[in-house]
Design an enzyme around this catalytic site. Structure first.
Site, PDB file in Angstrom:
ATOM      1  N   PHE A 125      23.821 -12.428  15.757  1.00  0.00           N
ATOM      2  CA  PHE A 125      25.221 -12.324  16.206  1.00  0.00           C
ATOM      3  C   PHE A 125      25.427 -13.008  17.573  1.00  0.00           C
ATOM      4  CE2 PHE A 125      28.007  -8.974  18.471  1.00  0.00           C
ATOM      5  CZ  PHE A 125      29.176  -9.684  18.257  1.00  0.00           C
TER       6      PHE A 125
ATOM      7  N   THR B  55      15.575 -12.437   9.726  1.00  0.00           N
ATOM      8  CA  THR B  55      15.547 -11.105   9.114  1.00  0.00           C
ATOM      9  C   THR B  55      16.898 -10.908   8.430  1.00  0.00           C
ATOM     10  OG1 THR B  55      16.555  -9.984  10.999  1.00  0.00           O
ATOM     11  CG2 THR B  55      14.141 -10.250  11.050  1.00  0.00           C
TER      12      THR B  55
ATOM     13  N   ALA C  41      15.505  -9.694  18.376  1.00  0.00           N
ATOM     14  CA  ALA C  41      15.202  -8.264  18.454  1.00  0.00           C
ATOM     15  C   ALA C  41      15.608  -7.590  17.167  1.00  0.00           C
ATOM     16  CB  ALA C  41      15.971  -7.629  19.616  1.00  0.00           C
TER      17      ALA C  41
ATOM     18  N   SER D  27      17.908  -4.671  16.310  1.00  0.00           N
ATOM     19  CA  SER D  27      18.990  -4.265  17.218  1.00  0.00           C
ATOM     20  C   SER D  27      19.828  -3.073  16.751  1.00  0.00           C
ATOM     21  CB  SER D  27      19.928  -5.460  17.442  1.00  0.00           C
ATOM     22  OG  SER D  27      20.621  -5.761  16.241  1.00  0.00           O
TER      23      SER D  27
ATOM     24  N   THR E   2       8.654  -5.936  17.153  1.00  0.00           N
ATOM     25  CA  THR E   2       9.456  -7.110  17.534  1.00  0.00           C
ATOM     26  C   THR E   2       9.887  -7.042  19.006  1.00  0.00           C
ATOM     27  OG1 THR E   2      10.270  -7.533  15.325  1.00  0.00           O
ATOM     28  CG2 THR E   2      11.666  -8.281  17.120  1.00  0.00           C
TER      29      THR E   2
ATOM     30  N   THR F 229      20.000  -4.618  27.145  1.00  0.00           N
ATOM     31  CA  THR F 229      21.168  -3.806  26.805  1.00  0.00           C
ATOM     32  C   THR F 229      21.396  -2.692  27.830  1.00  0.00           C
ATOM     33  OG1 THR F 229      21.868  -2.120  25.206  1.00  0.00           O
ATOM     34  CG2 THR F 229      19.554  -2.572  25.275  1.00  0.00           C
ATOM     35  N   ASP F 230      22.627  -2.199  27.884  1.00  0.00           N
ATOM     36  CA  ASP F 230      22.928  -1.067  28.776  1.00  0.00           C
ATOM     37  C   ASP F 230      22.302   0.229  28.251  1.00  0.00           C
ATOM     38  OD1 ASP F 230      24.598  -0.655  26.583  1.00  0.00           O
ATOM     39  OD2 ASP F 230      26.427  -0.368  27.765  1.00  0.00           O
ATOM     40  N   GLU F 231      21.861   0.212  26.970  1.00  0.00           N
ATOM     41  CA  GLU F 231      21.341   1.460  26.383  1.00  0.00           C
ATOM     42  C   GLU F 231      20.045   1.929  27.046  1.00  0.00           C
ATOM     43  OE1 GLU F 231      21.701   1.895  22.177  1.00  0.00           O
ATOM     44  OE2 GLU F 231      23.269   0.372  22.046  1.00  0.00           O
TER      45      GLU F 231
ATOM     46  N   TYR G  58      15.248   2.435  19.582  1.00  0.00           N
ATOM     47  CA  TYR G  58      15.756   1.093  19.931  1.00  0.00           C
ATOM     48  C   TYR G  58      15.776   0.916  21.449  1.00  0.00           C
ATOM     49  CZ  TYR G  58      19.222  -2.484  21.126  1.00  0.00           C
ATOM     50  OH  TYR G  58      19.871  -3.561  21.706  1.00  0.00           O
TER      51      TYR G  58
ATOM     52  N   LYS H 160      13.618  -1.582  23.981  1.00  0.00           N
ATOM     53  CA  LYS H 160      14.235  -2.571  24.875  1.00  0.00           C
ATOM     54  C   LYS H 160      13.830  -2.290  26.325  1.00  0.00           C
ATOM     55  CE  LYS H 160      16.769  -5.505  24.062  1.00  0.00           C
ATOM     56  NZ  LYS H 160      16.540  -6.924  23.668  1.00  0.00           N
TER      57      LYS H 160
ATOM     58  N   ASN I   8      28.220  -3.051  24.743  1.00  0.00           N
ATOM     59  CA  ASN I   8      28.426  -3.372  23.316  1.00  0.00           C
ATOM     60  C   ASN I   8      29.255  -4.639  23.157  1.00  0.00           C
ATOM     61  OD1 ASN I   8      27.221  -0.952  22.703  1.00  0.00           O
ATOM     62  ND2 ASN I   8      28.795  -0.361  21.231  1.00  0.00           N
ATOM     63  N   ASN I   9      28.800  -5.526  22.291  1.00  0.00           N
ATOM     64  CA  ASN I   9      29.546  -6.764  22.027  1.00  0.00           C
ATOM     65  C   ASN I   9      30.357  -6.627  20.745  1.00  0.00           C
ATOM     66  OD1 ASN I   9      27.654  -9.609  23.207  1.00  0.00           O
ATOM     67  ND2 ASN I   9      27.730  -7.571  24.075  1.00  0.00           N
TER      68      ASN I   9
ATOM     69  N   ASN J 262      35.068   6.340  20.683  1.00  0.00           N
ATOM     70  CA  ASN J 262      34.972   5.782  19.326  1.00  0.00           C
ATOM     71  C   ASN J 262      36.218   6.048  18.484  1.00  0.00           C
ATOM     72  OD1 ASN J 262      32.506   4.625  19.726  1.00  0.00           O
ATOM     73  ND2 ASN J 262      31.330   6.194  18.651  1.00  0.00           N
TER      74      ASN J 262
END
Ligand SMILES: NC(=O)c1ccc[n+]([C@@H]2O[C@H](COP(=O)([O-])OP(=O)(O)OC[C@H]3O[C@@H](n4cnc5c(N)ncnc54)[C@H](O)[C@@H]3O)[C@@H](O)[C@H]2O)c1
Length: 351
Positions: free
Chosen positions: A12, A37, A84, A86, A101, A131-133, A157, A161, A186-187, A256
């Site tokens: 993406f 993948t 990654a 993701s 990975t 990522t911000d995660e 995940y 990261k 998030n994108n 959300n």
């Protein structure tokens, strides 16, 4: 001339970055290394696949010998690493592939860069996309993640990261490898595999399928248009300070459930239905295990040092995104059925 290795360029964000770099830098060689993948698709890059400054290599970043040979034969002097696993839900089911990975694959790239560059770091750069995660979850509604926020990952995940970020920093501190890390929110945008919230829900609304909302939909995420992320990576890759971390985000937080209701209004309108017709599709389901409540990123450093700002307001970006998915039903059908994958597999097997 610069030879830039972009990993995960068929995914993406990677495909948007590859497109940007191929178009913007005709003097660079852009080499896209991707395992293809389920999440990677060369159909995402159809418009630039025949350009002279673009090369695709099918391969696994965990395959050190292959990665090392690419560094040496293609004389790589810059890496932008996005490859990654993701998807958080998949990481809960299969954490091993995420460690492989995201951690081992990153280590393999770092080691290939270090041993190929062999201490000659002039004009070299290893840029790691994170990522911000990794920062964990915010429990109140005011705090933001800054570059010095302590890492506190909760999902397999985000743990993988976080671990990859630590390896990147360790290679800088131990071997002097020139690195930059960016942590983005998030994108959203075109070419995102439709297992992620926005493309999945646009497609489900179109086909009157249920919209599974975790818990009560109270989780808050910060959203950034994917082309703005790609532009920020390009900026930092060229102008960022070696050894630094930069947060990238849109100061654009959405609960959300509010985002889903906004999407329903936009999709209904674009399909010629009365806005809100599809509200009935919202279906609350058991919350995801370890689900972080709120992510919100402070990108002041990026703004202060480089004047970077997102180019699009969220509603505008979401309108464009909905329009893209509604106009590209064939892409959606083909990526989910594996048809594009098969087409390119056959093509590569024939060569
Ligand atoms: N999507 C987001 O909202 C977001 C936000 C912040 C950071 N990120 C990070 O940005 C990067 C790209 O994310 P994305 O959403 O584009 O992911 P994606 O899942 O769409 O794409 C990942 C790509 O990596 C490739 N890949 C996977 N394993 C590989 C391997 N072993 N070797 C070579 N290629 C492999 C896949 O084929 C795919 O093309 C990831 O590192 C992710 O952690 C994503």
């Amino acid at each position: 001339m610069r030879n830039i290795l972009i990993t995960g360029g068929a995914g993406f964000i990677g495909s948007h970055l590859v497109r940007l770099m191929v178009n913007k830098y005709p003097g660079y060689k852009i080499i896209n290394l991707d395992k293809l993948t389920y999440a990677g698709n060369l159909a995402n890059l159809k418009d630039i696949e025949k350009r002279e400054n673009y090369t695709f290599i099918k391969g696994d970043i965990c395959d050190f010998d292959h990665v090392k040979s690419i560094f040496e034969t293609m004389k790589i002097d810059g890496v932008i690493h996005l490859a990654a696993e993701s998807h958080v839900d998949r990481s809960i089911k299969d954490p091993f592939s995420f460690a492989m990975t995201n951690v081992v694959g990153t280590l393999s790239l770092l080691q290939a860069a270090r041993t190929s560059w062999d201490g000659n770091y002039e004009g070299k750069m290893f840029y790691h996309v994170s990522t911000d995660e990794v920062y964990g979850s915010l429990s109140d509604n005011t705090t933001l993640f800054t570059e010095s926020t302590r890492y506190e990952p909760h999902s397999p995940y985000s743990a993988s990261k976080a671990s990859s970020d630590h390896f990147v920093r360790a290679f800088h501190d131990t071997y002097g490898l020139p690195v930059i890390i960016s942590n983005c929110s998030n994108n959203y945008g075109s070419f995102q595999f439709p297992e992620k919230l926005i493309p999945l829900f646009i497609n489900n609304i179109r086909h009157n399928k249920p919209l599974p909302v975790y818990g009560k939909g109270e989780n808050i995420r910060d959203w950034l248009f994917v082309e703005d992320h790609a532009a920020a990576i390009d900026l930092l890759f060229h102008k960022g300070k070696v050894g630094e971390t930069y947060n990238i985000g849109g100061f654009n937080e959405w609960k959300n459930i509010d985002l889903i209701k906004l999407m329903i209004r936009i999709v209904d309108r674009q399909l010629g239905r009365k806005e809100g017709t599809s509200d009935y599709l919202i279906t609350y389901v058991t919350d995801r295990a370890g689900h972080d409540l709120r992510y919100a990123i402070d990108s002041t450093k990026l703004h202060k040092e480089f004047g970077w700002e997102p180019s699009l307001q969220f509603e505008e970006g979401l309108e464009k995104t909905v329009q893209w998915y509604l106009n590209n039903q064939e892409w959606l059908d083909n990526v989910t059925s594996g048809d594009y994958q098969k087409y390119y597999e056959d093509m590569y097997n024939r060569q």
